[in-house]
Design a protein around this motif. Structure first.
Motif, PDB file in Angstrom:
ATOM      1  N   ARG A  47      18.504   5.753  77.299  1.00 41.56           N
ATOM      2  CA  ARG A  47      17.713   4.176  77.917  1.00 41.56           C
ATOM      3  C   ARG A  47      18.843   3.488  78.505  1.00 41.56           C
ATOM      4  NH1 ARG A  47      20.268   4.138  72.796  1.00 41.56           N
ATOM      5  NH2 ARG A  47      21.545   2.562  72.376  1.00 41.56           N
ATOM      6  N   ASN A  48      18.413   2.232  78.938  1.00 39.87           N
ATOM      7  CA  ASN A  48      19.375   1.497  79.798  1.00 39.87           C
ATOM      8  C   ASN A  48      19.770   0.061  78.594  1.00 39.87           C
ATOM      9  OD1 ASN A  48      19.047   2.755  82.105  1.00 39.87           O
ATOM     10  ND2 ASN A  48      17.430   1.608  82.697  1.00 39.87           N
ATOM     11  N   ALA A  49      20.934  -0.352  78.682  1.00 42.15           N
ATOM     12  CA  ALA A  49      21.495  -1.352  77.678  1.00 42.15           C
ATOM     13  C   ALA A  49      22.548  -1.998  78.211  1.00 42.15           C
ATOM     14  CB  ALA A  49      21.693  -0.271  76.471  1.00 42.15           C
ATOM     15  N   TRP A  50      22.624  -3.208  77.624  1.00 43.29           N
ATOM     16  CA  TRP A  50      23.527  -4.185  78.025  1.00 43.29           C
ATOM     17  C   TRP A  50      25.010  -3.751  77.740  1.00 43.29           C
ATOM     18  CZ3 TRP A  50      23.722  -8.039  81.174  1.00 43.29           C
ATOM     19  CH2 TRP A  50      24.561  -8.896  81.069  1.00 43.29           C
ATOM     20  N   ASN A  51      25.867  -3.618  78.452  1.00 47.39           N
ATOM     21  CA  ASN A  51      27.163  -3.137  78.439  1.00 47.39           C
ATOM     22  C   ASN A  51      28.010  -4.229  78.338  1.00 47.39           C
ATOM     23  OD1 ASN A  51      30.192  -2.555  78.668  1.00 47.39           O
ATOM     24  ND2 ASN A  51      29.414  -0.894  80.022  1.00 47.39           N
ATOM     25  N   GLY A  52      28.301  -4.908  77.218  1.00 51.08           N
ATOM     26  CA  GLY A  52      29.239  -6.172  76.958  1.00 51.08           C
ATOM     27  C   GLY A  52      30.366  -6.286  77.710  1.00 51.08           C
ATOM     28  N   LEU A  53      31.177  -5.161  77.844  1.00 49.25           N
ATOM     29  CA  LEU A  53      32.485  -4.942  78.300  1.00 49.25           C
ATOM     30  C   LEU A  53      32.456  -5.429  80.036  1.00 49.25           C
ATOM     31  CD1 LEU A  53      35.456  -4.518  78.217  1.00 49.25           C
ATOM     32  CD2 LEU A  53      34.996  -2.176  78.822  1.00 49.25           C
ATOM     33  N   ARG A  54      31.090  -4.901  80.561  1.00 49.98           N
ATOM     34  CA  ARG A  54      30.971  -5.218  81.905  1.00 49.98           C
ATOM     35  C   ARG A  54      29.920  -6.323  82.397  1.00 49.98           C
ATOM     36  NH1 ARG A  54      34.454  -1.585  83.641  1.00 49.98           N
ATOM     37  NH2 ARG A  54      34.460   0.610  83.032  1.00 49.98           N
ATOM     38  N   HIS A  55      29.516  -6.786  81.207  1.00 45.26           N
ATOM     39  CA  HIS A  55      28.565  -7.905  81.256  1.00 45.26           C
ATOM     40  C   HIS A  55      27.436  -7.490  82.222  1.00 45.26           C
ATOM     41  CE1 HIS A  55      31.380 -10.385  79.064  1.00 45.26           C
ATOM     42  NE2 HIS A  55      32.329  -9.974  79.963  1.00 45.26           N
ATOM     43  N   ARG A  56      26.814  -6.287  82.143  1.00 51.19           N
ATOM     44  CA  ARG A  56      25.590  -5.848  82.693  1.00 51.19           C
ATOM     45  C   ARG A  56      24.776  -4.683  82.293  1.00 51.19           C
ATOM     46  NH1 ARG A  56      29.382  -2.893  87.304  1.00 51.19           N
ATOM     47  NH2 ARG A  56      29.836  -1.018  86.059  1.00 51.19           N
ATOM     48  N   GLU A  57      23.635  -4.649  82.721  1.00 48.51           N
ATOM     49  CA  GLU A  57      22.755  -3.365  82.074  1.00 48.51           C
ATOM     50  C   GLU A  57      23.260  -2.273  82.760  1.00 48.51           C
ATOM     51  OE1 GLU A  57      18.257  -2.383  82.369  1.00 48.51           O
ATOM     52  OE2 GLU A  57      18.719  -4.168  80.952  1.00 48.51           O
ATOM     53  N   GLU A  58      23.342  -1.172  82.212  1.00 48.25           N
ATOM     54  CA  GLU A  58      23.743   0.311  82.484  1.00 48.25           C
ATOM     55  C   GLU A  58      22.927   1.414  81.845  1.00 48.25           C
ATOM     56  OE1 GLU A  58      27.764   1.475  82.432  1.00 48.25           O
ATOM     57  OE2 GLU A  58      28.261  -0.586  83.322  1.00 48.25           O
ATOM     58  N   PRO A  59      22.692   2.607  82.461  1.00 47.95           N
ATOM     59  CA  PRO A  59      22.138   3.711  81.600  1.00 47.95           C
ATOM     60  C   PRO A  59      23.234   3.980  80.469  1.00 47.95           C
ATOM     61  CG  PRO A  59      22.284   4.030  83.990  1.00 47.95           C
ATOM     62  CD  PRO A  59      22.931   2.883  83.665  1.00 47.95           C
ATOM     63  N   VAL A  60      22.545   4.569  79.510  1.00 49.77           N
ATOM     64  CA  VAL A  60      23.176   4.968  78.448  1.00 49.77           C
ATOM     65  C   VAL A  60      22.890   6.703  78.401  1.00 49.77           C
ATOM     66  CG1 VAL A  60      23.665   5.271  75.935  1.00 49.77           C
ATOM     67  CG2 VAL A  60      23.434   3.036  77.040  1.00 49.77           C
ATOM     68  N   TYR A  61      23.798   7.551  78.303  1.00 51.20           N
ATOM     69  CA  TYR A  61      23.578   8.674  78.302  1.00 51.20           C
ATOM     70  C   TYR A  61      23.908   9.539  76.932  1.00 51.20           C
ATOM     71  CZ  TYR A  61      22.785   8.519  83.274  1.00 51.20           C
ATOM     72  OH  TYR A  61      22.289   8.175  84.533  1.00 51.20           O
ATOM     73  N   SER A  62      23.060  10.633  76.521  1.00 52.29           N
ATOM     74  CA  SER A  62      23.501  11.617  75.430  1.00 52.29           C
ATOM     75  C   SER A  62      24.476  12.365  76.090  1.00 52.29           C
ATOM     76  CB  SER A  62      22.487  12.184  74.646  1.00 52.29           C
ATOM     77  OG  SER A  62      22.699  13.110  73.933  1.00 52.29           O
ATOM     78  N   ILE A  63      25.635  12.556  75.514  1.00 48.79           N
ATOM     79  CA  ILE A  63      26.629  13.731  76.039  1.00 48.79           C
ATOM     80  C   ILE A  63      26.732  14.929  75.361  1.00 48.79           C
ATOM     81  CG2 ILE A  63      29.199  13.897  76.637  1.00 48.79           C
ATOM     82  CD1 ILE A  63      27.845  11.817  78.099  1.00 48.79           C
ATOM     83  N   THR A  64      26.531  16.108  75.825  1.00 47.07           N
ATOM     84  CA  THR A  64      26.756  17.474  75.581  1.00 47.07           C
ATOM     85  C   THR A  64      27.966  18.046  76.128  1.00 47.07           C
ATOM     86  OG1 THR A  64      24.353  17.770  75.063  1.00 47.07           O
ATOM     87  CG2 THR A  64      25.879  19.543  74.907  1.00 47.07           C
ATOM     88  N   ALA A  65      29.017  18.450  75.193  1.00 45.34           N
ATOM     89  CA  ALA A  65      30.151  19.041  75.737  1.00 45.34           C
ATOM     90  C   ALA A  65      30.832  20.284  74.785  1.00 45.34           C
ATOM     91  CB  ALA A  65      31.303  17.860  75.423  1.00 45.34           C
TER      92      ALA A  65
END
Length: 83
Positions: A47-65
């Protein structure tokens, strides 16, 4: 690096990426699942969500490593996005 101006102009493109590089080393509680700076990981747009550290909306990704689901990250923690 994640380009927020490009994301704002082309948000749908960021749903398609499948691989990215981790910008900085990420330490985990158990120490065995750390992500190294420069490590490539599989990503899936959640989803896209608010990044409080950067004060903007950004994509959020599930990470597989290393073949297992690791957790989630904002796009600004990743670079070298690949389809």
């Amino acid at each position: 690096m994640f380009d927020h101006k490009d994301f704002a102009a082309n948000p749908g493109k960021y749903m398609l990426f499948k691989t990215a590089k981790v910008n900085n080393r990420v330490f985990t509680e158990n120490g065995t699942d750390d992500l190294e700076a420069g490590q490539y990981v599989a990503i899936k747009h959640m989803r896209n969500a608010w990044n409080g550290l950067r004060h903007r909306e950004e994509p959020v990704y599930s990470i597989t490593a290393n073949g297992k689901v690791w957790g989630v990250m904002f796009a600004s923690s990743l670079s070298n996005f690949v389809l």
